[in-house]
Scaffold this active site. Structure first.
Site: not given
Ligand code: NAD
Length: 244
Positions: A34, A57, A84, A148
């Site tokens: 992360d 990153d 993810n 997105y």
């Molecule tokens: P979140 O924001 O709760 O967590 C995302 C994590 O990714 C965070 O800890 C953040 O610090 C980390 N991150 C961001 N940019 C980064 C980078 N450049 N390098 C490394 N780490 C990085 O998000 P979430 O809701 O847990 O979503 C996780 C994945 O699931 C994402 O790809 C999101 O697009 C996808 N998603 C989520 C949902 C939803 O409803 N929550 C729906 C569809 C898809």
């Protein structure tokens, strides 16, 4: 037999955290990745001896390469990579600065591509591996997400190409398309919007991060051998519509 090794990006919270927890329960050495070092370190400490945090990153080529080098130096191989990490920055296209388009593409698409390039190169040599990309149901189209949705459509395309390129080397590449999942990302949405989104699904409730982790566990398991290039929807049926 060697311990199985998994890398999970964006593991400090939300869906990534649930995936990391599940992989540890399934006895994988789990590398939590992360940009949020504080949350990532503290979670890895909580998760115990099978968890290790590495800051990276995913949109930075050098950081991704050094991540893979560190893991391979320490463990010799990598079995599963779960891509993810992702971000959102929503707006109607007429209000969206081009910088917000670039930023989302940079992390969600280029970052996932860089991780896939490193994982695919290594796994091709290993003649074994699983890559699991977390896309989104939104790749089918969502108002306000011209950045997105495009990034996540790219991830679906990437998954299909890599399944073709890596299949003969014993590497399976699949994607999971979550719908509305209860995480810090969606908890920021106003309650009435959340309710509207839930009512637009056949299943009238919000998904849990563990719903995604279950599918990651299934796709990672050695007994799953004949699925590649697929996008599995975990979205309460949203992708087929509400049936209204
Ligand atoms: P979140 O924001 O709760 O967590 C995302 C994590 O990714 C965070 O800890 C953040 O610090 C980390 N991150 C961001 N940019 C980064 C980078 N450049 N390098 C490394 N780490 C990085 O998000 P979430 O809701 O847990 O979503 C996780 C994945 O699931 C994402 O790809 C999101 O697009 C996808 N998603 C989520 C949902 C939803 O409803 N929550 C729906 C569809 C898809």
């Amino acid at each position: 037999m060697d311990k199985r090794i998994v890398i999970v990006t964006g593991a400090a919270k939300g869906i990534g955290k649930a995936i990391a927890q599940r992989m540890i329960n399934d006895n994988y050495i789990t590398i939590l990745v992360d940009v949020d070092e504080k949350k990532g370190e503290s979670l890895a400490n909580k998760l115990g001896r099978l968890a290790k945090f590495l800051a990276c990153d995913i949109s930075n080529k050098n950081e991704v390469n050094s991540l893979f080098k560190t893991v391979v130096n320490e463990f010799g191989h990598i079995d599963v990579v779960v891509n993810n990490a992702g971000i959102i920055s929503d707006n109607m296209i007429w209000k969206m600065p081009v910088e917000n388009f670039d930023k989302v593409i940079e992390v969600n698409l280029k970052g996932t591509w860089l991780m896939c390039k490193a994982a695919g190169t290594l796994m091709r040599e290993q003649k074994y591996g699983r890559i699991i990309n977390i896309t989104s149901r939104a790749w089918l189209g969502n108002i306000g997400q011209s950045n997105y949705s495009v990034s996540k459509a790219g991830v679906v395309g990437l998954t299909r190409v890599l399944a073709l390129e890596l299949g003969k080397y014993g590497v399976l590449v699949n994607a999971i398309a979550p719908g509305l999942i209860d995480t810090p990302l969606t908890q920021k949405l106003p309650q009435d919007i959340q309710e509207k989104l839930i009512q637009a699904q056949p299943i009238k409730s919000i998904g849990q991060p563990e719903d995604i982790a279950n599918v990651v566990a299934f796709l990672s398991d050695d007994s799953t051998q004949f699925i590649t290039g697929q996008t599995i929807y975990v979205d309460g049926g949203k992708s087929i519509g509400a049936g209204l």
